[in-house]
Design a protein around this motif. Structure first.
Motif, PDB file in Angstrom:
ATOM      1  N   LYS A   2     -56.891 -50.538 -33.197  1.00 16.03           N
ATOM      2  CA  LYS A   2     -57.215 -51.461 -31.868  1.00 16.03           C
ATOM      3  C   LYS A   2     -58.973 -51.164 -32.980  1.00 16.03           C
ATOM      4  N   GLN A  44     -62.871 -51.916 -13.196  1.00 17.47           N
ATOM      5  CA  GLN A  44     -63.272 -52.990 -13.846  1.00 17.47           C
ATOM      6  C   GLN A  44     -63.392 -53.782 -13.266  1.00 17.47           C
ATOM      7  N   LEU A  60     -57.660 -49.270 -15.108  1.00 14.54           N
ATOM      8  CA  LEU A  60     -58.610 -48.076 -16.373  1.00 14.54           C
ATOM      9  C   LEU A  60     -57.719 -46.801 -16.121  1.00 14.54           C
ATOM     10  N   LEU A  61     -56.996 -45.865 -16.849  1.00 19.06           N
ATOM     11  CA  LEU A  61     -56.437 -44.890 -16.593  1.00 19.06           C
ATOM     12  C   LEU A  61     -57.780 -43.573 -17.630  1.00 19.06           C
ATOM     13  N   ASP A  74     -57.017 -44.439 -25.155  1.00 16.52           N
ATOM     14  CA  ASP A  74     -55.822 -45.077 -26.292  1.00 16.52           C
ATOM     15  C   ASP A  74     -56.172 -44.082 -27.051  1.00 16.52           C
ATOM     16  N   VAL A  93     -49.437 -45.962 -13.186  1.00 19.89           N
ATOM     17  CA  VAL A  93     -50.627 -46.744 -12.923  1.00 19.89           C
ATOM     18  C   VAL A  93     -50.562 -47.685 -11.665  1.00 19.89           C
ATOM     19  N   ASN A 117     -52.841 -53.218 -17.486  1.00 24.59           N
ATOM     20  CA  ASN A 117     -52.574 -53.317 -19.036  1.00 24.59           C
ATOM     21  C   ASN A 117     -50.447 -52.192 -19.309  1.00 24.59           C
ATOM     22  N   SER A 119     -47.858 -51.920 -22.430  1.00 31.66           N
ATOM     23  CA  SER A 119     -46.856 -51.424 -23.475  1.00 31.66           C
ATOM     24  C   SER A 119     -46.022 -52.476 -24.580  1.00 31.66           C
ATOM     25  N   GLU A 148     -51.961 -57.227 -18.741  1.00 31.28           N
ATOM     26  CA  GLU A 148     -52.157 -57.369 -19.716  1.00 31.28           C
ATOM     27  C   GLU A 148     -51.873 -57.018 -21.193  1.00 31.28           C
ATOM     28  N   ASP A 178     -54.149 -59.958 -24.047  1.00 36.13           N
ATOM     29  CA  ASP A 178     -55.101 -59.087 -23.993  1.00 36.13           C
ATOM     30  C   ASP A 178     -55.765 -58.777 -25.074  1.00 36.13           C
ATOM     31  N   ARG A 202     -63.474 -58.017 -27.383  1.00 40.27           N
ATOM     32  CA  ARG A 202     -64.501 -57.308 -27.515  1.00 40.27           C
ATOM     33  C   ARG A 202     -65.409 -57.677 -28.557  1.00 40.27           C
ATOM     34  N   VAL A 237     -68.510 -58.147 -22.249  1.00 40.72           N
ATOM     35  CA  VAL A 237     -69.977 -58.536 -21.674  1.00 40.72           C
ATOM     36  C   VAL A 237     -70.774 -57.502 -21.171  1.00 40.72           C
ATOM     37  N   PRO A 262     -66.572 -49.380 -15.146  1.00 38.15           N
ATOM     38  CA  PRO A 262     -65.242 -49.052 -14.109  1.00 38.15           C
ATOM     39  C   PRO A 262     -65.439 -47.707 -13.618  1.00 38.15           C
TER      40      PRO A 262
HETATM   41  P1  C2E Z   1     -58.298 -52.430 -22.971  1.00 35.53           P
HETATM   42  O1  C2E Z   1     -56.964 -53.215 -21.573  1.00 35.53           O
HETATM   43  O2  C2E Z   1     -58.983 -53.691 -24.028  1.00 35.53           O
HETATM   44  O3  C2E Z   1     -59.918 -52.338 -22.037  1.00 35.53           O
HETATM   45  C1  C2E Z   1     -60.877 -52.294 -22.148  1.00 35.53           C
HETATM   46  C2  C2E Z   1     -61.960 -51.453 -22.091  1.00 35.53           C
HETATM   47  O4  C2E Z   1     -63.559 -51.711 -22.827  1.00 35.53           O
HETATM   48  C3  C2E Z   1     -62.284 -50.953 -21.615  1.00 35.53           C
HETATM   49  O5  C2E Z   1     -62.328 -49.055 -22.178  1.00 35.53           O
HETATM   50  C4  C2E Z   1     -63.234 -50.543 -20.909  1.00 35.53           C
HETATM   51  O6  C2E Z   1     -63.992 -49.576 -20.208  1.00 35.53           O
HETATM   52  C5  C2E Z   1     -64.658 -51.095 -22.162  1.00 35.53           C
HETATM   53  N1  C2E Z   1     -65.512 -51.803 -21.828  1.00 35.53           N
HETATM   54  C6  C2E Z   1     -65.192 -53.183 -20.542  1.00 35.53           C
HETATM   55  N2  C2E Z   1     -66.558 -53.538 -20.674  1.00 35.53           N
HETATM   56  C7  C2E Z   1     -67.450 -52.423 -21.491  1.00 35.53           C
HETATM   57  C8  C2E Z   1     -68.283 -52.775 -21.985  1.00 35.53           C
HETATM   58  O7  C2E Z   1     -69.244 -53.852 -21.768  1.00 35.53           O
HETATM   59  N3  C2E Z   1     -68.839 -52.705 -23.480  1.00 35.53           N
HETATM   60  C9  C2E Z   1     -68.192 -51.345 -23.892  1.00 35.53           C
HETATM   61  N4  C2E Z   1     -68.275 -51.616 -25.424  1.00 35.53           N
HETATM   62  N5  C2E Z   1     -66.871 -51.331 -23.274  1.00 35.53           N
HETATM   63  C10 C2E Z   1     -66.329 -51.882 -22.538  1.00 35.53           C
HETATM   64  P2  C2E Z   1     -60.963 -47.796 -22.095  1.00 35.53           P
HETATM   65  O8  C2E Z   1     -61.866 -47.885 -20.410  1.00 35.53           O
HETATM   66  O9  C2E Z   1     -61.083 -46.744 -23.341  1.00 35.53           O
HETATM   67  O10 C2E Z   1     -59.913 -48.153 -22.237  1.00 35.53           O
HETATM   68  C11 C2E Z   1     -59.334 -48.747 -23.458  1.00 35.53           C
HETATM   69  C12 C2E Z   1     -57.956 -48.743 -24.168  1.00 35.53           C
HETATM   70  O11 C2E Z   1     -56.750 -48.223 -23.443  1.00 35.53           O
HETATM   71  C13 C2E Z   1     -57.970 -49.975 -23.237  1.00 35.53           C
HETATM   72  O12 C2E Z   1     -58.725 -51.114 -23.408  1.00 35.53           O
HETATM   73  C14 C2E Z   1     -56.654 -50.003 -23.416  1.00 35.53           C
HETATM   74  O13 C2E Z   1     -55.422 -50.706 -24.688  1.00 35.53           O
HETATM   75  C15 C2E Z   1     -55.841 -48.588 -22.868  1.00 35.53           C
HETATM   76  N6  C2E Z   1     -56.015 -48.560 -21.636  1.00 35.53           N
HETATM   77  C16 C2E Z   1     -56.496 -47.682 -20.803  1.00 35.53           C
HETATM   78  N7  C2E Z   1     -55.789 -47.889 -19.466  1.00 35.53           N
HETATM   79  C17 C2E Z   1     -53.841 -47.791 -19.927  1.00 35.53           C
HETATM   80  C18 C2E Z   1     -53.082 -48.648 -19.170  1.00 35.53           C
HETATM   81  O14 C2E Z   1     -53.421 -47.459 -17.869  1.00 35.53           O
HETATM   82  N8  C2E Z   1     -51.830 -48.299 -19.994  1.00 35.53           N
HETATM   83  C19 C2E Z   1     -52.240 -48.740 -20.825  1.00 35.53           C
HETATM   84  N9  C2E Z   1     -50.643 -49.153 -21.530  1.00 35.53           N
HETATM   85  N10 C2E Z   1     -52.994 -48.503 -20.965  1.00 35.53           N
HETATM   86  C20 C2E Z   1     -53.993 -48.827 -21.239  1.00 35.53           C
END
Ligand code: C2E
Ligand code: CA
Ligand code: CA
Ligand code: CA
Length: 278
Positions: A2, A44, A60-61, A74, A93, A117, A119, A148, A178, A202, A237, A262
């Motif tokens: 990613k 979020q 988000l976990l 991640d 979740v 989200n 997998s 997603e 996603d 993003r 955004v 979030p």
């Molecule tokens: P994702 O699904 O693309 O989630 C969006 C990520 O972008 C989230 O990071 C969120 O906190 C972050 N984000 C939101 N708005 C902004 C912004 O304005 N700027 C920036 N720089 N970041 C922003 P997070 O929470 O660290 O999650 C990262 C990834 O981990 C997620 O990407 C997703 O792929 C995975 N993930 C998180 N929770 C779960 C879950 O419950 N299950 C699964 N399978 N994957 C998860």
């Protein structure tokens, strides 16, 4: 891999990848954390780009490790995938987010939609549809839910995943792609998917103010999605200019730090009280 925009994941991967021993330790810790309900879910908000009303939340976990501190999702998600227990993570979740938001009486009232989200491996087994039905048992209205999934999740094992997605759609579950634009899915594949929404990754939003290529890509995604009747969410955004660009080009929803970070279920309840009624 990613596009994370910074080196944090690499650091952690390096750290935990040092030895098989440390990876195994972390795996055991994660299993225990799930069993003992020590993970948390943050939410979020997503908003209409047009009028900034709340359209949904993404779950988000979060994992606060007793010794290592905060571990990026991640990192532990891919660990769970590699170690064969992503199902348990996904179960967790679903159960936690549906319970929390239902207890606070938010879901279906002030929150129109909950996105979770999933997998690629959540679609890998023959009985995966039964698993999804079971996860949804405590949700009174399945149209409140959105899954997603990434393009890679769909491309892997396309025909089987497609069949599962169709069943989910028939059960009124919403489906979103996603990180859209970072994978390899072609238009013809996208057309065959029973999806409702794509989320522009993003990495295309980040430099929208200055990068002409990114503006072109985002406009193209929006035009394509409009012609396929798909909803579009811009994620990440952070700047008002990015929001205005999305608005101007007919993007339906926006998500990002500019609008809301979030937050825990309790914080979300407070946040929603300050929001003007939808
Ligand atoms: P994702 O699904 O693309 O989630 C969006 C990520 O972008 C989230 O990071 C969120 O906190 C972050 N984000 C939101 N708005 C902004 C912004 O304005 N700027 C920036 N720089 N970041 C922003 P997070 O929470 O660290 O999650 C990262 C990834 O981990 C997620 O990407 C997703 O792929 C995975 N993930 C998180 N929770 C779960 C879950 O419950 N299950 C699964 N399978 N994957 C998860
Ligand atoms: Ca997501
Ligand atoms: Ca994303
Ligand atoms: Ca660029």
């Amino acid at each position: 891999a990613k596009n994370l925009g910074h080196g944090q994941l690499r650091l952690y991967d390096h750290f935990f990848g040092e030895s098989i021993h440390s990876r195994l330790r972390l795996t055991t810790d994660l299993r225990h954390a799930i069993e003992r309900d020590e993970l948390s879910v943050v939410y979020q908000p997503q908003f209409s780009a047009h009028n900034l009303k709340l359209t949904g939340v993404e779950a988000l976990l979060r994992w606060q490790h007793p010794q290592h501190g905060f571990i990026r999702p991640d990192t532990f998600i891919s660990l769970a995938e590699q170690q064969g227990f992503i199902r348990e993570v996904t179960d967790y979740v679903f159960a936690k987010s549906i319970r929390e938001l239902t207890e606070l009486e938010l879901l279906g009232t002030s929150i129109p939609r909950l996105s979770i989200n999933v997998s690629a491996l959540d679609f890998a087994d023959d009985d995966c549809i039964e698993l999804f039905y079971r996860r949804l048992e405590n949700l009174h209205d399945w149209s409140l839910l959105q899954l997603e999934l990434t393009e890679t999740a769909v491309i892997n094992n396309f025909e089987d995943t497609l069949r599962t997605l169709k069943m989910l759609r028939e059960a009124n579950v919403n489906l979103s792609i996603d990180d859209f634009g970072t994978g390899y899915s072609s238009l013809s594949i996208l057309r065959r998917l029973p999806i409702h929404e794509v989320k522009i990754d993003r990495s295309f939003i980040r430099d929208l103010q200055v990068d002409d290529d990114d503006r072109t890509i985002v406009r193209t995604i929006l035009a394509m999605a409009h012609s396929l009747n798909l909803r579009v969410v811009g994620e990440g955004v952070e700047q008002i200019e990015q929001l205005l660009f999305l608005q101007e080009h007919g993007c339906h929803d926006a998500q990002g730090y500019l609008l809301a970070k979030p937050m825990s279920a309790q914080e979300l309840a407070k946040f929603l009280q300050q929001e003007p009624a939808a």
